[in-house]
Enzyme design. Structure first.
Site, mmCIF file in Angstrom:
data_model
loop_
_atom_site.group_PDB
_atom_site.id
_atom_site.type_symbol
_atom_site.label_atom_id
_atom_site.label_comp_id
_atom_site.label_asym_id
_atom_site.label_seq_id
_atom_site.Cartn_x
_atom_site.Cartn_y
_atom_site.Cartn_z
ATOM 1 N N ASP A 46 0.826 -1.211 0.000
ATOM 2 C CA ASP A 46 0.000 0.000 0.000
ATOM 3 C C ASP A 46 0.858 1.258 0.000
ATOM 4 O O ASP A 46 0.683 2.153 -0.825
ATOM 5 C CB ASP A 46 -0.894 0.038 1.252
ATOM 6 C CG ASP A 46 -2.154 -0.771 1.112
ATOM 7 O OD1 ASP A 46 -2.991 -0.420 0.275
ATOM 8 O OD2 ASP A 46 -2.306 -1.749 1.860
ATOM 9 N N GLU A 69 -5.658 6.925 -0.001
ATOM 10 C CA GLU A 69 -6.150 6.295 1.221
ATOM 11 C C GLU A 69 -5.187 6.400 2.399
ATOM 12 O O GLU A 69 -5.606 6.614 3.535
ATOM 13 C CB GLU A 69 -6.467 4.816 0.956
ATOM 14 C CG GLU A 69 -7.070 4.131 2.158
ATOM 15 C CD GLU A 69 -7.575 2.729 1.868
ATOM 16 O OE1 GLU A 69 -8.282 2.186 2.730
ATOM 17 O OE2 GLU A 69 -7.247 2.183 0.798
ATOM 18 N N ASP A 118 -6.453 4.410 -4.753
ATOM 19 C CA ASP A 118 -6.422 3.352 -3.744
ATOM 20 C C ASP A 118 -5.253 2.458 -4.128
ATOM 21 O O ASP A 118 -5.322 1.719 -5.110
ATOM 22 C CB ASP A 118 -7.723 2.553 -3.724
ATOM 23 C CG ASP A 118 -7.824 1.664 -2.486
ATOM 24 O OD1 ASP A 118 -6.775 1.379 -1.880
ATOM 25 O OD2 ASP A 118 -8.946 1.265 -2.125
ATOM 26 N N ILE A 120 -3.761 -0.254 -2.915
ATOM 27 C CA ILE A 120 -4.159 -1.659 -3.005
ATOM 28 C C ILE A 120 -5.583 -1.758 -2.477
ATOM 29 O O ILE A 120 -5.809 -1.699 -1.265
ATOM 30 C CB ILE A 120 -3.234 -2.609 -2.215
ATOM 31 C CG1 ILE A 120 -1.823 -2.606 -2.796
ATOM 32 C CG2 ILE A 120 -3.800 -4.035 -2.237
ATOM 33 C CD1 ILE A 120 -0.864 -3.569 -2.108
ATOM 34 N N ASP A 121 -6.528 -1.867 -3.386
ATOM 35 C CA ASP A 121 -7.921 -2.067 -3.001
ATOM 36 C C ASP A 121 -8.140 -3.564 -2.855
ATOM 37 O O ASP A 121 -7.823 -4.331 -3.751
ATOM 38 C CB ASP A 121 -8.840 -1.496 -4.088
ATOM 39 C CG ASP A 121 -10.303 -1.615 -3.718
ATOM 40 O OD1 ASP A 121 -10.625 -1.473 -2.521
ATOM 41 O OD2 ASP A 121 -11.124 -1.851 -4.620
ATOM 42 N N SER A 198 -18.667 -8.728 -2.582
ATOM 43 C CA SER A 198 -17.413 -8.799 -1.829
ATOM 44 C C SER A 198 -17.276 -10.134 -1.103
ATOM 45 O O SER A 198 -18.269 -10.753 -0.705
ATOM 46 C CB SER A 198 -17.346 -7.662 -0.808
ATOM 47 O OG SER A 198 -17.357 -6.411 -1.442
ATOM 48 N N HIS A 203 -17.982 -5.915 4.312
ATOM 49 C CA HIS A 203 -18.061 -4.969 3.202
ATOM 50 C C HIS A 203 -19.436 -4.918 2.557
ATOM 51 O O HIS A 203 -19.733 -3.985 1.816
ATOM 52 C CB HIS A 203 -17.023 -5.326 2.131
ATOM 53 C CG HIS A 203 -15.615 -5.142 2.593
ATOM 54 N ND1 HIS A 203 -14.534 -5.579 1.861
ATOM 55 C CD2 HIS A 203 -15.108 -4.576 3.710
ATOM 56 C CE1 HIS A 203 -13.418 -5.284 2.522
ATOM 57 N NE2 HIS A 203 -13.742 -4.679 3.640
ATOM 58 N N SER A 227 -12.131 -6.248 -3.902
ATOM 59 C CA SER A 227 -11.626 -5.094 -4.647
ATOM 60 C C SER A 227 -12.485 -4.676 -5.830
ATOM 61 O O SER A 227 -13.518 -5.268 -6.139
ATOM 62 C CB SER A 227 -10.192 -5.354 -5.134
ATOM 63 O OG SER A 227 -10.188 -6.118 -6.326
ATOM 64 N N LYS A 230 -14.297 -6.381 -9.223
ATOM 65 C CA LYS A 230 -15.710 -6.632 -9.532
ATOM 66 C C LYS A 230 -16.205 -5.677 -10.613
ATOM 67 O O LYS A 230 -17.002 -6.054 -11.478
ATOM 68 C CB LYS A 230 -16.550 -6.514 -8.258
ATOM 69 C CG LYS A 230 -16.226 -7.586 -7.218
ATOM 70 C CD LYS A 230 -17.104 -7.484 -5.996
ATOM 71 C CE LYS A 230 -16.723 -6.337 -5.088
ATOM 72 N NZ LYS A 230 -15.410 -6.509 -4.445
ATOM 73 N N ARG A 244 -23.143 -3.861 -3.605
ATOM 74 C CA ARG A 244 -22.453 -3.558 -2.345
ATOM 75 C C ARG A 244 -23.509 -2.936 -1.443
ATOM 76 O O ARG A 244 -23.907 -1.782 -1.652
ATOM 77 C CB ARG A 244 -21.277 -2.618 -2.575
ATOM 78 C CG ARG A 244 -20.448 -2.328 -1.315
ATOM 79 C CD ARG A 244 -19.234 -1.503 -1.688
ATOM 80 N NE ARG A 244 -18.481 -1.025 -0.559
ATOM 81 C CZ ARG A 244 -17.281 -1.473 -0.183
ATOM 82 N NH1 ARG A 244 -16.717 -2.451 -0.859
ATOM 83 N NH2 ARG A 244 -16.637 -0.947 0.843
ATOM 84 N N TYR A 251 -22.902 4.599 7.196
ATOM 85 C CA TYR A 251 -21.624 4.347 6.527
ATOM 86 C C TYR A 251 -21.532 5.142 5.231
ATOM 87 O O TYR A 251 -22.471 5.175 4.438
ATOM 88 C CB TYR A 251 -21.441 2.861 6.223
ATOM 89 C CG TYR A 251 -20.125 2.580 5.533
ATOM 90 C CD1 TYR A 251 -18.930 2.607 6.245
ATOM 91 C CD2 TYR A 251 -20.073 2.343 4.164
ATOM 92 C CE1 TYR A 251 -17.716 2.385 5.617
ATOM 93 C CE2 TYR A 251 -18.861 2.114 3.523
ATOM 94 C CZ TYR A 251 -17.690 2.141 4.258
ATOM 95 O OH TYR A 251 -16.491 1.933 3.630
ATOM 96 N N ASP A 257 -12.621 3.914 -3.441
ATOM 97 C CA ASP A 257 -13.098 2.546 -3.612
ATOM 98 C C ASP A 257 -13.969 2.369 -4.850
ATOM 99 O O ASP A 257 -14.349 1.233 -5.173
ATOM 100 C CB ASP A 257 -13.899 2.100 -2.381
ATOM 101 C CG ASP A 257 -13.020 1.801 -1.184
ATOM 102 O OD1 ASP A 257 -11.867 1.374 -1.390
ATOM 103 O OD2 ASP A 257 -13.476 1.995 -0.042
#
Length: 317
Positions: A46, A69, A118, A120-121, A198, A203, A227, A230, A244, A251, A257
């Site tokens: 990351d 991030e 991001d 590393i998503d 996910s 998630h 990640s 998708k 999702r 949230y 993302d």
């Protein structure tokens, strides 16, 4: 207005970033993992990718802002030493420059030219040596102009990219000069659709997903992967719908993302909204504070899917 220069830069640095993450993954990851306050794992990968990407963007477009991030506020020195080792294979940055480069990603977003990263998503997928993605988007006033996803573990390594108004392309991770056009599927009925979500239950609400797919008479089992891979699956016709689902309305999704995947699916002919059918608003800062959850699809199945999602999630608070 063309954003060819931004797209070329994004492709180049995502390709190198995939090499960085692959190199990190070849080593034992256990001692390279840190837990952030939100309990999601952070790896050497990351920080290494963020340092490299931010440096390349800042060199080419010094006035642009970066929304990313990670930051270095809590990075342990032993982790940072490993970061420097990996970054310095691909860059001549000194240790202090690497730290500063990571922290270039502290923009709050909003108006103006912004890159959204991001590094590393899907960090859990990365740690399992399954699916993860390097995700980079470019936007002006919240309007996504360029999106690139690097998926090193997907079918031998793939990169998908889009420029607004120009369609979407797929490349081998080893060749970013010769891409092929991609398009969403033409699956016409929900009963025939391939649905993805996910892996991690934190998630998305998988129990509600099951109810939704039963209502839609989906016969195939869900494809679960980490990640923004998708989004790549939807854009390339490998899957038809991605859900999702939030567990509550408090949230807020992070823009990094979704920014790259959002544009790529749309340019491949698909549709991306929140669970209420509203377009995603990337202009309000580091989160999608006006949206809840995600529905991405081939477009044909979108309205029917959203209607069922809204009904099943009507009690969300």
């Amino acid at each position: 207005m063309s954003f060819d220069k931004e797209l070329a830069l994004a492709l180049e640095i995502v390709q190198v970033s995939c090499k960085i993450t692959t190199s990190v993954a070849e080593h034992t990851l256990t001692d390279q993992t840190q837990i952030k306050n939100d309990k999601s794992p952070v790896t050497v990968g990351d920080y290494s990718v963020q340092a490299y990407v931010n440096k390349k963007i800042h060199e080419t477009f010094p006035e642009d802002q970066i929304v990313a991030e990670e930051d270095t506020k809590t990075i342990p020195e032993d982790i940072f030493a490993k970061v420097c080792k990996h970054v310095q294979i691909y860059s001549d940055m000194k240790d202090d420059e690497i730290r500063k480069s990571i922290d270039l990603g502290n923009s709050t977003g909003g108006k103006g030219r912004h890159w959204v990263l991001d590094p590393i998503d899907g960090t859990l997928g990365f740690l399992r040596r399954e699916q993860y993605a390097v995700c980079l988007a470019f936007m002006i006033d919240g309007d996504i102009k360029v999106g690139v996803l690097g998926c090193p573990n997907f079918e031998g390594g793939l990169i998908v990219a889009a420029q607004k108004g120009c369609g979407a392309k797929m490349f081998s991770v080893n060749d970013i000069k010769n891409g092929k056009d991609i398009h969403v599927s033409t699956t016409p009925k929900t009963s025939d659709m391939c649905f993805c979500e996910s892996v991690e239950v934190s998630h998305t609400d998988q129990s509600r997903s099951k109810t939704i797919t039963e209502r839609l008479q989906v016969t195939k089992p869900p494809v679960r992967m980490d990640s923004q891979c998708k989004y790549m699956a939807i854009a390339s016709g490998r899957a038809d719908v991605y859900l999702r689902l939030p567990r509550n309305l408090s949230y807020q999704e992070k823009i990094w993302d979704h920014a790259a995947g959002y544009l790529i699916v749309k340019e491949a002919g698909g549709k991306v909204t929140d669970i209420y059918g509203n377009d995603l608003d990337f202009s309000l800062g580091r989160t999608l504070c006006n949206n809840h959850g995600i529905v991405a699809s081939n477009g044909i199945l979108h309205e029917e899917t959203v209607n069922v999602v809204k009904d099943v999630l009507s009690d969300l608070k």
